[in-house]
Design a protein around this motif. Structure first.
Motif, PDB file in Angstrom:
ATOM      1  N   SER A 143      13.788  -6.817  -3.196  1.00 31.02           N
ATOM      2  CA  SER A 143      13.582  -7.601  -4.417  1.00 31.02           C
ATOM      3  C   SER A 143      12.937  -8.952  -4.114  1.00 31.02           C
ATOM      4  N   THR A 144      13.307  -9.574  -2.999  1.00 31.54           N
ATOM      5  CA  THR A 144      12.681 -10.838  -2.603  1.00 31.54           C
ATOM      6  C   THR A 144      11.197 -10.628  -2.320  1.00 31.54           C
ATOM      7  N   LEU A 145      10.894  -9.559  -1.623  1.00 37.07           N
ATOM      8  CA  LEU A 145       9.494  -9.259  -1.303  1.00 37.07           C
ATOM      9  C   LEU A 145       8.677  -9.062  -2.575  1.00 37.07           C
ATOM     10  N   TYR A 146       9.159  -8.230  -3.475  1.00 40.22           N
ATOM     11  CA  TYR A 146       8.391  -7.954  -4.695  1.00 40.22           C
ATOM     12  C   TYR A 146       8.306  -9.170  -5.608  1.00 40.22           C
ATOM     13  N   ARG A 147       9.367  -9.960  -5.657  1.00 42.12           N
ATOM     14  CA  ARG A 147       9.320 -11.193  -6.443  1.00 42.12           C
ATOM     15  C   ARG A 147       8.242 -12.126  -5.895  1.00 42.12           C
ATOM     16  N   THR A 148       8.167 -12.215  -4.562  1.00 45.69           N
ATOM     17  CA  THR A 148       7.156 -13.059  -3.912  1.00 45.69           C
ATOM     18  C   THR A 148       5.755 -12.521  -4.186  1.00 45.69           C
ATOM     19  N   LEU A 149       5.571 -11.218  -4.069  1.00 48.23           N
ATOM     20  CA  LEU A 149       4.254 -10.622  -4.323  1.00 48.23           C
ATOM     21  C   LEU A 149       3.833 -10.816  -5.780  1.00 48.23           C
ATOM     22  N   ARG A 150       4.759 -10.686  -6.716  1.00 48.32           N
ATOM     23  CA  ARG A 150       4.427 -10.911  -8.135  1.00 48.32           C
ATOM     24  C   ARG A 150       4.022 -12.359  -8.368  1.00 48.32           C
ATOM     25  N   LYS A 151       4.736 -13.287  -7.747  1.00 48.66           N
ATOM     26  CA  LYS A 151       4.400 -14.711  -7.859  1.00 48.66           C
ATOM     27  C   LYS A 151       3.004 -14.967  -7.290  1.00 48.66           C
ATOM     28  N   MET A 152       2.723 -14.367  -6.136  1.00 44.07           N
ATOM     29  CA  MET A 152       1.411 -14.541  -5.514  1.00 44.07           C
ATOM     30  C   MET A 152       0.304 -13.938  -6.383  1.00 44.07           C
ATOM     31  N   GLU A 153       0.626 -12.847  -7.067  1.00 44.74           N
ATOM     32  CA  GLU A 153      -0.362 -12.236  -7.962  1.00 44.74           C
ATOM     33  C   GLU A 153      -0.638 -13.150  -9.157  1.00 44.74           C
ATOM     34  N   LYS A 154       0.411 -13.758  -9.709  1.00 45.28           N
ATOM     35  CA  LYS A 154       0.222 -14.702 -10.821  1.00 45.28           C
ATOM     36  C   LYS A 154      -0.631 -15.897 -10.402  1.00 45.28           C
ATOM     37  N   GLU A 155      -0.498 -16.292  -9.127  1.00 42.18           N
ATOM     38  CA  GLU A 155      -1.272 -17.421  -8.610  1.00 42.18           C
ATOM     39  C   GLU A 155      -2.694 -17.016  -8.218  1.00 42.18           C
ATOM     40  N   GLY A 156      -3.000 -15.727  -8.302  1.00 39.79           N
ATOM     41  CA  GLY A 156      -4.343 -15.255  -7.985  1.00 39.79           C
ATOM     42  C   GLY A 156      -4.609 -15.059  -6.496  1.00 39.79           C
ATOM     43  N   LEU A 157      -3.542 -15.043  -5.680  1.00 39.82           N
ATOM     44  CA  LEU A 157      -3.706 -14.897  -4.231  1.00 39.82           C
ATOM     45  C   LEU A 157      -3.829 -13.441  -3.810  1.00 39.82           C
ATOM     46  N   VAL A 158      -3.206 -12.556  -4.575  1.00 36.93           N
ATOM     47  CA  VAL A 158      -3.287 -11.120  -4.331  1.00 36.93           C
ATOM     48  C   VAL A 158      -3.525 -10.424  -5.663  1.00 36.93           C
ATOM     49  N   SER A 159      -4.018  -9.196  -5.579  1.00 38.35           N
ATOM     50  CA  SER A 159      -4.127  -8.343  -6.759  1.00 38.35           C
ATOM     51  C   SER A 159      -3.434  -7.035  -6.422  1.00 38.35           C
ATOM     52  N   SER A 160      -3.091  -6.264  -7.441  1.00 40.66           N
ATOM     53  CA  SER A 160      -2.401  -5.008  -7.180  1.00 40.66           C
ATOM     54  C   SER A 160      -2.881  -3.933  -8.139  1.00 40.66           C
ATOM     55  N   LEU A 161      -2.641  -2.696  -7.730  1.00 40.26           N
ATOM     56  CA  LEU A 161      -2.920  -1.550  -8.580  1.00 40.26           C
ATOM     57  C   LEU A 161      -1.974  -0.432  -8.196  1.00 40.26           C
ATOM     58  N   TRP A 162      -1.779   0.479  -9.125  1.00 37.13           N
ATOM     59  CA  TRP A 162      -0.912   1.620  -8.847  1.00 37.13           C
ATOM     60  C   TRP A 162      -1.727   2.695  -8.160  1.00 37.13           C
ATOM     61  N   GLU A 163      -1.167   3.252  -7.098  1.00 36.10           N
ATOM     62  CA  GLU A 163      -1.842   4.297  -6.328  1.00 36.10           C
ATOM     63  C   GLU A 163      -0.975   5.549  -6.355  1.00 36.10           C
ATOM     64  N   GLU A 164      -1.627   6.679  -6.555  1.00 38.09           N
ATOM     65  CA  GLU A 164      -0.896   7.948  -6.520  1.00 38.09           C
ATOM     66  C   GLU A 164      -0.376   8.170  -5.112  1.00 38.09           C
ATOM     67  N   GLY A 165       0.849   8.639  -4.987  1.00 39.03           N
ATOM     68  CA  GLY A 165       1.474   8.815  -3.690  1.00 39.03           C
ATOM     69  C   GLY A 165       1.338  10.206  -3.106  1.00 39.03           C
ATOM     70  N   GLY A 166       0.458  11.050  -3.646  1.00 34.33           N
ATOM     71  CA  GLY A 166       0.342  12.410  -3.135  1.00 34.33           C
ATOM     72  C   GLY A 166       1.597  13.192  -3.468  1.00 34.33           C
ATOM     73  N   GLN A 167       2.405  13.481  -2.473  1.00 31.47           N
ATOM     74  CA  GLN A 167       3.658  14.211  -2.674  1.00 31.47           C
ATOM     75  C   GLN A 167       4.732  13.319  -3.305  1.00 31.47           C
ATOM     76  N   PRO A 192       6.148   9.459  -5.186  1.00 31.25           N
ATOM     77  CA  PRO A 192       5.878   8.711  -6.418  1.00 31.25           C
ATOM     78  C   PRO A 192       4.714   7.736  -6.239  1.00 31.25           C
ATOM     79  N   ARG A 193       4.207   7.277  -7.370  1.00 34.53           N
ATOM     80  CA  ARG A 193       3.154   6.257  -7.319  1.00 34.53           C
ATOM     81  C   ARG A 193       3.741   4.989  -6.700  1.00 34.53           C
ATOM     82  N   ARG A 194       2.877   4.199  -6.087  1.00 38.65           N
ATOM     83  CA  ARG A 194       3.343   2.929  -5.523  1.00 38.65           C
ATOM     84  C   ARG A 194       2.304   1.850  -5.801  1.00 38.65           C
ATOM     85  N   ARG A 195       2.809   0.619  -5.898  1.00 38.05           N
ATOM     86  CA  ARG A 195       1.931  -0.527  -6.150  1.00 38.05           C
ATOM     87  C   ARG A 195       1.366  -0.980  -4.812  1.00 38.05           C
ATOM     88  N   VAL A 196       0.046  -1.092  -4.767  1.00 36.17           N
ATOM     89  CA  VAL A 196      -0.645  -1.497  -3.553  1.00 36.17           C
ATOM     90  C   VAL A 196      -1.253  -2.872  -3.794  1.00 36.17           C
TER      91      VAL A 196
END
Length: 123
Positions: free
Chosen positions: A55-79, A81-85
């Motif tokens: 949860s700390t990791l994802y909270r940090t990544l979401r904060k960084m995305e809001k600041e424009g430092l990273v972007s993310s998208l959902w990727e199909e996981g093959g076998q 579930p989908r995961r955010r990359v």
């Protein structure tokens, strides 16, 4: 090139909690990553999987995305579930460059402090 003083007088926060963000930016510099993969890679920088919860990791990544430092998208996981990359943005690369300069200056200051201490304790 910026002077040392300018790096410390800008509006950038220099709290050590930001170290996680700097590590994440570096990990994402060459290739996109997803949460659990990033947690595993963070061990290199001294973060244990026990200390760093998801949860700390994802909270940090979401904060960084809001600041424009990273972007993310959902990727199909093959076998699986989908995961955010996550990917670093150009702004994230510039931010990382600033942080590396700051950390280099701090490293030099810490090394001077340690040398001074070692000189004093030799006597």
């Amino acid at each position: 090139m910026e002077k040392d003083h300018d790096l410390f007088c800008s509006s950038k926060s220099h709290k050590m909690e930001r170290f996680l963000e700097v590590c994440l930016l570096l990990l994402l510099y060459d290739e996109a990553g997803y949460g659990y993969g990033l947690i595993e890679q963070l061990e290199y920088f001294g973060f244990s999987q026990d200390e760093l919860n998801v949860s700390t990791l994802y909270r940090t990544l979401r904060k960084m995305e809001k600041e424009g430092l990273v972007s993310s998208l959902w990727e199909e996981g093959g076998q699986g579930p989908r995961r955010r990359v996550y990917e670093i943005t150009d702004s994230g690369k510039r931010n990382l460059e600033q942080w590396i300069k700051i950390l280099e200056i701090r490293k030099a200051r810490i090394e001077k402090l340690i040398l001074k201490y070692e000189d004093k304790t030799k006597n």
